[in-house]
Design an enzyme around this catalytic site. Structure first.
Site, PDB file in Angstrom:
ATOM      1  N   HIS A   1       2.576  -0.808   0.957  1.00  0.00           N
ATOM      2  CA  HIS A   1       1.894  -1.016  -0.324  1.00  0.00           C
ATOM      3  C   HIS A   1       0.723  -1.959  -0.134  1.00  0.00           C
ATOM      4  O   HIS A   1       0.568  -2.560   0.926  1.00  0.00           O
ATOM      5  CB  HIS A   1       2.857  -1.483  -1.418  1.00  0.00           C
ATOM      6  CG  HIS A   1       3.435  -2.856  -1.231  1.00  0.00           C
ATOM      7  ND1 HIS A   1       4.268  -3.191  -0.194  1.00  0.00           N
ATOM      8  CD2 HIS A   1       3.301  -3.989  -1.970  1.00  0.00           C
ATOM      9  CE1 HIS A   1       4.628  -4.458  -0.303  1.00  0.00           C
ATOM     10  NE2 HIS A   1       4.053  -4.974  -1.369  1.00  0.00           N
TER      11      HIS A   1
ATOM     12  N   HIS B   1      -0.376  -4.876  -1.230  1.00  0.00           N
ATOM     13  CA  HIS B   1      -0.444  -6.340  -1.335  1.00  0.00           C
ATOM     14  C   HIS B   1      -0.929  -6.978  -0.034  1.00  0.00           C
ATOM     15  O   HIS B   1      -0.571  -6.539   1.063  1.00  0.00           O
ATOM     16  CB  HIS B   1       0.929  -6.910  -1.732  1.00  0.00           C
ATOM     17  CG  HIS B   1       1.242  -6.684  -3.177  1.00  0.00           C
ATOM     18  ND1 HIS B   1       2.533  -6.709  -3.671  1.00  0.00           N
ATOM     19  CD2 HIS B   1       0.433  -6.430  -4.242  1.00  0.00           C
ATOM     20  CE1 HIS B   1       2.497  -6.481  -4.978  1.00  0.00           C
ATOM     21  NE2 HIS B   1       1.240  -6.306  -5.350  1.00  0.00           N
TER      22      HIS B   1
ATOM     23  N   ASP C   1      -0.225  -9.600   1.606  1.00  0.00           N
ATOM     24  CA  ASP C   1       0.723 -10.082   2.618  1.00  0.00           C
ATOM     25  C   ASP C   1       1.329  -8.931   3.427  1.00  0.00           C
ATOM     26  O   ASP C   1       2.147  -9.168   4.324  1.00  0.00           O
ATOM     27  CB  ASP C   1       1.816 -10.963   1.987  1.00  0.00           C
ATOM     28  CG  ASP C   1       2.700 -10.229   1.000  1.00  0.00           C
ATOM     29  OD1 ASP C   1       2.172  -9.522   0.126  1.00  0.00           O
ATOM     30  OD2 ASP C   1       3.944 -10.370   1.111  1.00  0.00           O
ATOM     31  N   HIS C   2       0.914  -7.683   3.128  1.00  0.00           N
ATOM     32  CA  HIS C   2       1.383  -6.519   3.878  1.00  0.00           C
ATOM     33  C   HIS C   2       0.256  -5.783   4.599  1.00  0.00           C
ATOM     34  O   HIS C   2       0.514  -5.044   5.545  1.00  0.00           O
ATOM     35  CB  HIS C   2       2.142  -5.557   2.949  1.00  0.00           C
ATOM     36  CG  HIS C   2       3.374  -6.195   2.376  1.00  0.00           C
ATOM     37  ND1 HIS C   2       4.644  -5.873   2.793  1.00  0.00           N
ATOM     38  CD2 HIS C   2       3.515  -7.181   1.460  1.00  0.00           C
ATOM     39  CE1 HIS C   2       5.519  -6.638   2.143  1.00  0.00           C
ATOM     40  NE2 HIS C   2       4.861  -7.435   1.331  1.00  0.00           N
TER      41      HIS C   2
ATOM     42  N   HIS D   1       7.663  -1.801  -7.707  1.00  0.00           N
ATOM     43  CA  HIS D   1       6.987  -3.058  -7.330  1.00  0.00           C
ATOM     44  C   HIS D   1       5.474  -2.873  -7.521  1.00  0.00           C
ATOM     45  O   HIS D   1       4.806  -3.713  -8.132  1.00  0.00           O
ATOM     46  CB  HIS D   1       7.341  -3.390  -5.893  1.00  0.00           C
ATOM     47  CG  HIS D   1       6.691  -4.634  -5.347  1.00  0.00           C
ATOM     48  ND1 HIS D   1       6.940  -5.887  -5.842  1.00  0.00           N
ATOM     49  CD2 HIS D   1       5.805  -4.799  -4.328  1.00  0.00           C
ATOM     50  CE1 HIS D   1       6.225  -6.784  -5.153  1.00  0.00           C
ATOM     51  NE2 HIS D   1       5.532  -6.152  -4.241  1.00  0.00           N
TER      52      HIS D   1
ATOM     53  N   ASP E   1       8.514  -4.059  -0.211  1.00  0.00           N
ATOM     54  CA  ASP E   1       9.005  -4.993  -1.234  1.00  0.00           C
ATOM     55  C   ASP E   1       9.734  -4.274  -2.370  1.00  0.00           C
ATOM     56  O   ASP E   1       9.760  -4.759  -3.495  1.00  0.00           O
ATOM     57  CB  ASP E   1       7.828  -5.777  -1.837  1.00  0.00           C
ATOM     58  CG  ASP E   1       7.255  -6.805  -0.872  1.00  0.00           C
ATOM     59  OD1 ASP E   1       7.803  -6.972   0.233  1.00  0.00           O
ATOM     60  OD2 ASP E   1       6.245  -7.437  -1.244  1.00  0.00           O
TER      61      ASP E   1
ATOM     62  N   HIS F   1      10.590  -9.017   3.416  1.00  0.00           N
ATOM     63  CA  HIS F   1      10.712 -10.477   3.310  1.00  0.00           C
ATOM     64  C   HIS F   1      12.127 -10.958   3.624  1.00  0.00           C
ATOM     65  O   HIS F   1      13.100 -10.239   3.396  1.00  0.00           O
ATOM     66  CB  HIS F   1      10.373 -10.955   1.888  1.00  0.00           C
ATOM     67  CG  HIS F   1       8.947 -10.792   1.500  1.00  0.00           C
ATOM     68  ND1 HIS F   1       8.017 -11.807   1.620  1.00  0.00           N
ATOM     69  CD2 HIS F   1       8.279  -9.731   0.998  1.00  0.00           C
ATOM     70  CE1 HIS F   1       6.837 -11.371   1.193  1.00  0.00           C
ATOM     71  NE2 HIS F   1       6.967 -10.118   0.807  1.00  0.00           N
TER      72      HIS F   1
END
Ligand code: ZN
Ligand code: FE
Length: 256
Positions: A55, A57, A59-60, A113, A130, A168
């Site tokens: 996805h 985001h 942090d990915h 999400h 996530d 995570h």
């Protein structure tokens, strides 16, 4: 098929960049940061052959661009322009073969999400970003409780032995909440003990399995009488359908 292993690389506070590797090659899933990947590739003398994104985001996907300047590899990801580096945009049910490793992967669209979140499923592995966490699920940033429910149901129908690689290290906090939602779940109490030991040694609690999640994850157990009961108590009204139960425990968890 070449033999391989799946290694977690740590990024930021609690992200895992799951890395499929053999003696000379690697595929990374959700490289939010390039540096831990570049360090690992250099130290282990591995050639990067593909990037997978679940996805959009940061942090990915934040490490995509820097990794691509290091190696021009295909980037498999969702049909979402918010990840400009994706070269192979995947739809639900679409299959592809991981370069070098020859692992066949199936794409599952699992919104909730985010609206375009996907998972990769193949060779007994699930990379679910996530959406599904050990003993928890992702926050509903773009999706509805109904979408998250449908996505989690789909994942729960995979084989019990499927290894679940989440984005995570949230397991311990998730278990604390899960025990509040379902206090008499013995499997959950056992899991908490095991997870506490791992975390005390600073070891990952992942991968989980679909079987473990079905036994312990409150978001996969929204028809269990104990979960319905605690969600109803929280809502101060009798909740009867699983989507309302999921919505209520997600809301509860946000403020836990
Ligand atoms: Zn996310
Ligand atoms: Fe994340």
């Amino acid at each position: 098929m070449a033999s391989y292993e799946v290694v977690p690389l740590r990024a930021f506070a609690d992200n895992y960049i799951w890395t499929i590797r053999d003696a000379g090659h690697a595929v990374v899933v959700d490289p939010g940061d390039a540096q831990p990947v570049l360090d690992y590739l250099a130290r282990e003398k591995l050639k990067l052959v593909a990037i997978l994104n679940t996805h959009h985001h940061a942090d990915h996907v934040g490490g995509n661009a820097a990794l691509l300047t290091h190696a021009a590899v295909p980037v498999y990801g969702p049909r979402d322009e918010r990840i400009p580096e994706v070269t192979v945009r995947l739809a639900d049910g679409q299959h592809f073969v991981l370069p070098h490793f020859n692992i066949e992967m199936e794409t599952l669209e699992i919104p909730g999400h985010t609206r375009s979140h996907i998972a990769f499923h193949g060779d007994g592995m699930l990379f679910c970003g996530d959406t599904l966490f050990a003993a928890g699920c992702g926050r509903l940033f773009e999706g509805t409780p109904r979408q998250m429910y449908d996505s989690l149901i789909r994942l729960s129908r995979l084989a019990d032995a499927t290894r679940v690689y989440c984005g995570h290290e949230y397991t311990l906090a998730n278990i604390r909440f899960a025990r509040a939602a379902e206090p008499d779940n013995l499997r959950l109490a056992e899991l908490e003990t095991a997870v506490q030991l791992l975390r005390a040694r600073d070891q990952p609690t992942l991968p989980s399995t679909i079987g473990q999640e079905k036994a312990t994850n409150p978001f996969l157990r929204v028809t269990e009488p104990a979960i319905v009961h605690s969600a109803s108590a929280r809502a101060a009204k009798k909740l009867s359908d699983p989507v309302s139960v999921l919505a209520e425990i997600r809301h509860w968890k946000n403020n836990f």
